[in-house]
Design a protein around this motif. Structure first.
Motif, PDB file in Angstrom:
ATOM      1  N   CYS A  57       4.638 -11.171  -5.766  1.00  0.00           N
ATOM      2  CA  CYS A  57       5.086 -11.318  -4.383  1.00  0.00           C
ATOM      3  C   CYS A  57       4.713 -12.691  -3.854  1.00  0.00           C
ATOM      4  N   CYS A  58       5.649 -13.341  -3.183  1.00  0.00           N
ATOM      5  CA  CYS A  58       5.385 -14.662  -2.611  1.00  0.00           C
ATOM      6  C   CYS A  58       5.035 -14.580  -1.135  1.00  0.00           C
ATOM      7  N   GLY A  59       4.953 -13.365  -0.582  1.00  0.00           N
ATOM      8  CA  GLY A  59       4.711 -13.204   0.846  1.00  0.00           C
ATOM      9  C   GLY A  59       3.273 -13.485   1.253  1.00  0.00           C
ATOM     10  N   THR A  60       3.043 -13.440   2.568  1.00  0.00           N
ATOM     11  CA  THR A  60       1.697 -13.647   3.104  1.00  0.00           C
ATOM     12  C   THR A  60       1.022 -12.285   3.253  1.00  0.00           C
ATOM     13  N   HIS A  61      -0.258 -12.214   2.855  1.00  0.00           N
ATOM     14  CA  HIS A  61      -0.955 -10.930   2.820  1.00  0.00           C
ATOM     15  C   HIS A  61      -2.334 -11.008   3.446  1.00  0.00           C
ATOM     16  N   ALA A  62      -2.837  -9.835   3.814  1.00  0.00           N
ATOM     17  CA  ALA A  62      -4.211  -9.723   4.301  1.00  0.00           C
ATOM     18  C   ALA A  62      -5.161 -10.039   3.153  1.00  0.00           C
ATOM     19  N   SER A  63      -6.381 -10.384   3.492  1.00  0.00           N
ATOM     20  CA  SER A  63      -7.388 -10.610   2.451  1.00  0.00           C
ATOM     21  C   SER A  63      -8.185  -9.344   2.178  1.00  0.00           C
ATOM     22  N   ASN A  64      -8.028  -8.348   3.058  1.00  0.00           N
ATOM     23  CA  ASN A  64      -8.767  -7.100   2.947  1.00  0.00           C
ATOM     24  C   ASN A  64      -7.947  -6.016   3.623  1.00  0.00           C
ATOM     25  N   THR A  65      -7.881  -4.825   3.038  1.00  0.00           N
ATOM     26  CA  THR A  65      -7.037  -3.770   3.607  1.00  0.00           C
ATOM     27  C   THR A  65      -7.477  -3.372   5.009  1.00  0.00           C
ATOM     28  N   GLN A  66      -8.758  -3.547   5.316  1.00  0.00           N
ATOM     29  CA  GLN A  66      -9.271  -3.153   6.630  1.00  0.00           C
ATOM     30  C   GLN A  66      -8.613  -3.951   7.762  1.00  0.00           C
ATOM     31  N   ASN A  98      -3.941   5.175   5.085  1.00  0.00           N
ATOM     32  CA  ASN A  98      -5.022   4.934   6.059  1.00  0.00           C
ATOM     33  C   ASN A  98      -6.403   5.032   5.409  1.00  0.00           C
ATOM     34  N   ARG A  99      -6.539   5.909   4.433  1.00  0.00           N
ATOM     35  CA  ARG A  99      -7.808   5.971   3.696  1.00  0.00           C
ATOM     36  C   ARG A  99      -8.018   4.682   2.898  1.00  0.00           C
ATOM     37  N   SER A 100      -6.925   4.133   2.363  1.00  0.00           N
ATOM     38  CA  SER A 100      -7.013   2.853   1.642  1.00  0.00           C
ATOM     39  C   SER A 100      -7.448   1.738   2.578  1.00  0.00           C
ATOM     40  N   ILE A 101      -6.967   1.790   3.804  1.00  0.00           N
ATOM     41  CA  ILE A 101      -7.349   0.784   4.796  1.00  0.00           C
ATOM     42  C   ILE A 101      -8.830   0.905   5.117  1.00  0.00           C
ATOM     43  N   CYS A 102      -9.313   2.135   5.269  1.00  0.00           N
ATOM     44  CA  CYS A 102     -10.730   2.359   5.600  1.00  0.00           C
ATOM     45  C   CYS A 102     -11.669   1.905   4.480  1.00  0.00           C
ATOM     46  N   LEU A 103     -11.171   1.881   3.258  1.00  0.00           N
ATOM     47  CA  LEU A 103     -12.023   1.484   2.127  1.00  0.00           C
ATOM     48  C   LEU A 103     -12.285  -0.015   2.093  1.00  0.00           C
ATOM     49  N   ALA A 104     -11.582  -0.777   2.928  1.00  0.00           N
ATOM     50  CA  ALA A 104     -11.773  -2.234   2.982  1.00  0.00           C
ATOM     51  C   ALA A 104     -11.676  -2.871   1.595  1.00  0.00           C
ATOM     52  N   LEU A 150       0.833  -1.209   0.000  1.00  0.00           N
ATOM     53  CA  LEU A 150       0.000   0.000   0.000  1.00  0.00           C
ATOM     54  C   LEU A 150       0.869   1.261   0.000  1.00  0.00           C
ATOM     55  N   LEU A 151       1.951   1.244   0.763  1.00  0.00           N
ATOM     56  CA  LEU A 151       2.862   2.392   0.801  1.00  0.00           C
ATOM     57  C   LEU A 151       3.476   2.625  -0.570  1.00  0.00           C
ATOM     58  N   ILE A 206      -4.248  -4.917  -5.318  1.00  0.00           N
ATOM     59  CA  ILE A 206      -5.096  -4.105  -4.438  1.00  0.00           C
ATOM     60  C   ILE A 206      -5.614  -2.948  -5.274  1.00  0.00           C
ATOM     61  N   ASN A 207      -6.932  -2.870  -5.402  1.00  0.00           N
ATOM     62  CA  ASN A 207      -7.538  -1.836  -6.242  1.00  0.00           C
ATOM     63  C   ASN A 207      -8.477  -0.990  -5.401  1.00  0.00           C
ATOM     64  N   CYS A 208      -8.022   0.224  -5.070  1.00  0.00           N
ATOM     65  CA  CYS A 208      -8.858   1.184  -4.340  1.00  0.00           C
ATOM     66  C   CYS A 208      -9.355   2.212  -5.354  1.00  0.00           C
ATOM     67  N   ASN A 209     -10.464   1.914  -5.989  1.00  0.00           N
ATOM     68  CA  ASN A 209     -10.957   2.758  -7.076  1.00  0.00           C
ATOM     69  C   ASN A 209     -11.200   4.194  -6.645  1.00  0.00           C
ATOM     70  N   ASP A 210     -11.760   4.377  -5.444  1.00  0.00           N
ATOM     71  CA  ASP A 210     -12.084   5.729  -4.982  1.00  0.00           C
ATOM     72  C   ASP A 210     -10.850   6.619  -4.882  1.00  0.00           C
ATOM     73  N   LEU A 211      -9.700   6.009  -4.629  1.00  0.00           N
ATOM     74  CA  LEU A 211      -8.460   6.771  -4.490  1.00  0.00           C
ATOM     75  C   LEU A 211      -7.578   6.660  -5.736  1.00  0.00           C
ATOM     76  N   LYS A 212      -8.065   5.933  -6.739  1.00  0.00           N
ATOM     77  CA  LYS A 212      -7.310   5.688  -7.968  1.00  0.00           C
ATOM     78  C   LYS A 212      -5.979   5.002  -7.678  1.00  0.00           C
ATOM     79  N   LEU A 213      -5.967   4.203  -6.616  1.00  0.00           N
ATOM     80  CA  LEU A 213      -4.773   3.444  -6.267  1.00  0.00           C
ATOM     81  C   LEU A 213      -4.898   2.034  -6.824  1.00  0.00           C
TER      82      LEU A 213
END
Length: 1015
Positions: free
Chosen positions: A761-770, A705-711, A656-657, A748-755
């Motif tokens: 990546c072979c790492g372990t990740h969240a299933s949702n930014t929230q 943090n806004r990306s996280i809130c968008l779930a 996300l960063l 990760i597609n945050c449409n509202d933020l155009k991100l």
């Protein structure tokens, strides 16, 4: 024979020539177009650039991947500047060598074979391209007794059936007409189509003799490879179960033929570039002359070099390759800058050429058009850096370059380590005779940062050769030692090395560990943790310390260094890769699930992947358990969920960063490195053309943090390499080597933020930014001119840091209000100084922006306090000491021990001699701290000196805590006047000061006549 009657046809542009090739195979022969892979090597660590059209299809030839289509065509971007295929030195010297070129090709994966491939090739050449077949000669494989292969008479008959006279169908051996991917693997005979550029000069028989002799009048046009064998490790050849066709035709050479030009540089691929160069410089136009002693020929050679290098640089930068991480690219770019300046007196010519190159190539590679701004920014950045380097480094290299005029300073100038490496070689070469050994070359790499290209220069300077095979072996061993370092858990390096060697030997004989279970976890919304089910596994191998054993019997007697390395058939432990640290957890011995049985747990302190086997390094339990563990036993693998949860959050936070910075600034951004641990995540980025200010760090943090809130959902999908090449916006680390198959693409597609974040990546990740809960940047460092290293945290840690920051901000706000209201007390001033000191020197995690702002505010208040002091520094100290002496009379205080608290507020050096002069009737020791430097001065009148007490001994009692050096001024007696030199404070100054003063007080109290001594 086909008729030689020539059709009347207009000259095709280069774009039309490329399109004609693709359309012919797509529309006429049902081929699927697959766009060119980037020139950045994706899965192949053996090459610096993609150098052939078949590169992206290697796994299909090797049988490791299934083709998406059995018939494929494309135009592949290729670069050859090193290794086996190195055209760099020939560029500009003739009319057909290039660093960058295009390869037109068509492929059949188990579909058509020799006859169809030959028919299609001839039909395209004589039809859409209108080439007279009487100008063509074809070759075929003439057999090889060593390989046990007969001549490819099938190919001979195919060409004869297509109308070629026998005199135009020529046999050649392995060197010219047998293609091999490597020392082992797929291979097969090939047939080449050669074209006569002057068909009327010689007879067919005489011209046939010039095929494959390097004649400029008769050159190879198209190579058709028939992959039907496999080269085994013993050198033998066996039939492949599936046969393939792989063809390649040089686009630049074809364009010259179809545009009736004798040189590739006379085609419309280069003439527009020559016009730009001439328009932006004060030189004659390009004349097409080749190397000679004339100035005009030298200028034309410079034209060709610059145009060629500009194309190569543009394509590399468009494909995500960076000078920072590819020394060959940087060398070419700097060579282009040098030619621009030296030959055309305009070092910005490269930037003027980029838009024209993109325009001429856009029809074939539309993906490069939107990279123009990025390309120009990188070139300008590199131009500025190179210009500065030339100015600062020229003197250092003058001696070497002047004595060896053939050396180009562009090869060396950015390597400050070259000169000391050269000197070390001169001192050591007596031991080496005429060969520089591999271990010495490895040392030059690790100590001075030299590359193989620099080894060649060093060797040439001294008339020696390099043992590159030994170098590669030494380098591999060094990397393996670093990767498998277990020094934290063993008592000696000898034991560590022994364990490493034993693990390598053990895992060679074991099957690969199945690791798909590492992605088997779910987020628990109640506990806000990731639940990871324990995994039952079978023990395949055991290493007890450094011994391969079948069984370990533990009777409760455990040494502190004892450890067991256990290899299992499956594992759910993540092994460090992709910047993410390994999992922690434990391994339960025994498979019984009875509740009354207590099974010993072996703490997993580290994991390694060796020969595709997961090695769980465990400590023996401290409890006195008696247990037996043998190969074939079942164990239960349990991952530490708290540890993994933090890693998951921090890894997704890193993506996300990265995405936030790309979205917000749109500048040239590339990832240098990343680190994911349970404590934090670190991301180092190259950001060209942009300086990150403090307020922008807050902008980045808020964006995440806004990306996280968008779930937003975090998707993980598997692709192979060819499928990845067909996608846009995939972020890859330049220089990273990826597998050919099972590539995990994290989106990760945050449409509202155009991100939009798309990273392999072979790492372990969240299933949702929230699930990250909160994000906080804790540090930012600018590591060089265009690189920034971020440190951040996510989840509960981020919440705690924000809360601590809020409390500190409140404290600073209150102190600032007191300052504005002129209510600051001495204690408040000291509190401000303590805050500043802690922010500068204590490793306290705080929000970076908050920490920076508070530090600036506190420093500003302290600065203003100093400005309000009306007396100068000398007067300030004198007033404080004068007041102290009035408070402490000689009758009650027989010595003075004092820390000048106001010294912390001063910028100037505190003159302690003025303080001690005011006290002549008793011993005095004063201490000051200014700008993080502590110093002290001690004076003892003669009447107070004794065998056990003097200025030197008293000050030593104080200075020992700070490990300070003591001294006396010129002509002074150390027993009467002694000083402690300034000592920089690192941390815990208040604690050290208290201890030091207590010791000095106790020493003086014991040895000075006293009644009521104090400090």
């Amino acid at each position: 024979m086909y008729s030689s009657a020539k059709k009347v046809q207009r000259i095709l542009t280069s774009g039309e020539i490329r399109k004609t090739f693709i359309d012919y195979f797509m529309k006429n022969h049902d081929h699927k177009f697959v766009r060119s892979s980037p020139v950045v090597p994706f899965c192949d660590p053996t090459v610096a650039f993609v150098n052939a059209g078949m590169t992206q299809f290697k796994t299909i030839f090797l049988g490791k991947a299934t083709p998406s289509h059995t018939r494929i065509t494309n135009s592949q971007k290729c670069i050859r500047v090193g290794g086996k295929h190195n055209d760099l030195k020939s560029v500009g010297q003739d009319g057909y060598h290039h660093t960058f070129f295009e390869m037109l090709g068509n492929w059949s994966f188990g579909d058509y074979f020799k006859k169809e491939a030959c028919i299609m090739a001839l039909d395209l050449l004589r039809g859409p391209y209108n080439i007279d077949p009487s100008r063509l000669y074809v070759t075929y494989f003439g057999g090889d007794k060593t390989l046990g292969l007969s001549p490819d008479l099938e190919c001979f008959e195919i060409w004869r059936s297509l109308g070629f006279e026998t005199s135009r169908i020529l046999p050649f051996g392995v060197k010219d007409n047998f293609w091999e991917m490597g020392l082992t693997g797929p291979c097969g005979p090939c047939t080449e189509i050669h074209i006569d550029h002057n068909p009327h000069l010689l007879s067919t028989v005489d011209r046939a003799k010039q095929v494959n002799t390097g004649s400029p009048d008769l050159t190879e046009l198209w190579n058709l490879v028939f992959i039907e064998y496999n080269r085994n490790s013993d050198g033998s050849i066996t039939q492949l179960p599936t046969k393939h066709v792989d063809t390649g035709m040089g686009f630049e050479r074809l364009t010259a033929v179809l545009q009736n030009k004798s040189s590739n540089y006379d085609t419309d691929l280069f003439t527009p570039l020559f016009k730009v160069i001439q328009n932006h410089s004060k030189v004659p136009p390009y004349g097409g002359l080749f190397p000679s002693s004339t100035w005009a020929a030298e200028l034309d050679t410079a034209y060709r070099i610059l145009a060629d290098h500009a194309r190569m640089v543009t394509i590399c930068l468009a494909d995500g390759m960076l000078p920072d991480q590819n020394q060959k690219l940087r060398r070419i770019l700097r060579k282009a800058l040098t030619v621009s300046k030296n030959n055309f007196d305009n070092e910005k010519l490269l930037s003027h050429l980029v838009p024209v190159i993109i325009e001429t190539m856009n029809s074939g590679y539309p993906e490069i058009a939107n990279k123009q701004n990025s390309i120009l920014e990188i070139i300008e950045h590199e131009r500025e850096v190179y210009s500065a380097l030339r100015k600062s480094s020229r003197e250092a290299f003058a001696e070497i370059i002047n004595e060896n005029s053939y050396i180009d300073d562009a090869d060396l100038i950015e390597y400050a380590g070259f000169v000391p490496a050269y000197r070390e070689l001169k001192l050591s070469k007596v031991r080496f005779k005429n060969v520089i050994p591999g271990d010495f070359l490895c040392k030059l790499t690790s100590t001075y940062g030299l590359t193989e290209e620099h080894f060649d220069i060093l060797a040439n300077l001294e008339g020696m050769i390099c043992d590159l095979e030994g170098y590669h072996k030494a380098l591999s061993e060094a990397k393996l030692r670093a990767k498998l370092s277990l020094t934290k858990d063993t008592e000696s390096n000898d034991m560590t090395a022994s364990i490493e060697e034993s693990l390598i030997d053990l895992t060679k004989t074991l099957p690969a560990t199945h690791c798909q279970h590492i992605y088997n976890y779910q987020y628990d919304t109640e506990t806000k943790q990731y639940s990871i089910p324990p995994l039952r596994a079978k023990v395949l191998g055991i290493l007890y310390n450094d011994v391969n054993v079948k069984e370990v019997i533990c009777n409760g007697v455990v040494k502190s260094i004892d450890q067991i390395s256990i290899i299992t058939d499956v594992s759910n432990f993540y092994v460090e890769s992709g910047g993410q640290q390994s999992d922690k957890g434990y391994l339960v011995v025994g498979s019984s699930e009875a509740s009354h049985i207590i099974h010993p747990r072996l703490g997993v302190i580290g994991t390694h992947l060796i020969n595709d086997c997961v090695v769980h390094t465990c400590k023996l339990p401290e409890q006195k358990f008696n247990f037996t563990l043998a190969v074939g036993d079942e164990v239960m693998l349990t991952v530490d969920e708290n540890h993994r949860t933090a890693n998951i959050r921090h890894h997704t936070a890193t993506h996300l960063l990265n995405g936030a910075i790309r979205t917000l600034y749109g500048k040239v951004t590339y990832q240098v490195s990343s680190e994911v641990t349970n404590e934090h995540c670190k991301l180092e980025l190259g950001l060209i053309g942009k300086h990150i200010a403090v307020n922008e760090v807050q902008e980045i943090e808020d964006f995440v943090n806004r990306s996280i809130c968008l779930a937003a959902p975090v998707k993980a999908q598997l692709f192979n390499a060819v499928e990845i090449f067909q996608q846009d916006d995939v972020v890859m680390v330049p220089g990273e080597i990826y597998p050919e198959t099972d590539l995990r693409l994290i989106t990760i597609n945050c449409n509202d933020l155009k991100l939009l974040s798309k990273e392999l990546c072979c790492g372990t990740h969240a299933s949702n930014t929230q699930e990250l809960e909160q994000f906080c940047i804790t540090n930012l460092k600018q590591t060089n001119r265009a690189r920034y290293a971020f440190t951040a945290v996510a989840g509960e840690d981020a919440k705690r840091i924000v809360e601590v920051g809020a409390l500190l901000k409140h404290q600073a706000d209150m102190l600032e209000e007191d300052f504005k209201a002129e209510k600051l007390t001495n204690a408040s001033e000291l509190e401000l100084q303590k805050i500043r000191h802690n922010l500068l020197h204590m490793n306290v995690k705080l929000p970076y922006v908050l920490r920076t702002n508070i530090l600036n505010r506190v420093s500003d208040i302290l600065r203003k306090l100093k400005e309000t002091v009306k007396k100068n520094v000398k007067e300030f100290v004198e007033v404080e000491i004068h007041n102290l002496l009035q408070e402490r009379s000689p009758t009650t205080h027989h010595f003075i021990l004092h820390y000048i608290s106001s010294s912390a507020l001063m910028e100037e050096d505190v003159p302690l001699q003025r303080a001690t002069r005011l006290c002549k009737d008793r011993p005095i020791l004063v201490i000051a701290m200014t700008n993080d430097i502590v110093k002290a001065r001690c004076c003892v009148p003669k009447k107070f000196k004794s065998e056990n007490f003097n200025a030197e001994k008293w000050l030593l009692a104080f200075s020992a805590i700070f490990k300070g050096e003591i001294w006396a001024g010129q002509g002074q007696n150390m027993h009467e006047v002694c000083n402690m030199r300034g000592k920089r404070i690192t941390m815990k100054f208040e604690e050290q000061l208290e201890i030091a003063m207590q010791r000095a007080f106790e020493y003086a109290t014991k040895h000075v006549p006293k009644t009521h001594n104090s400090f």
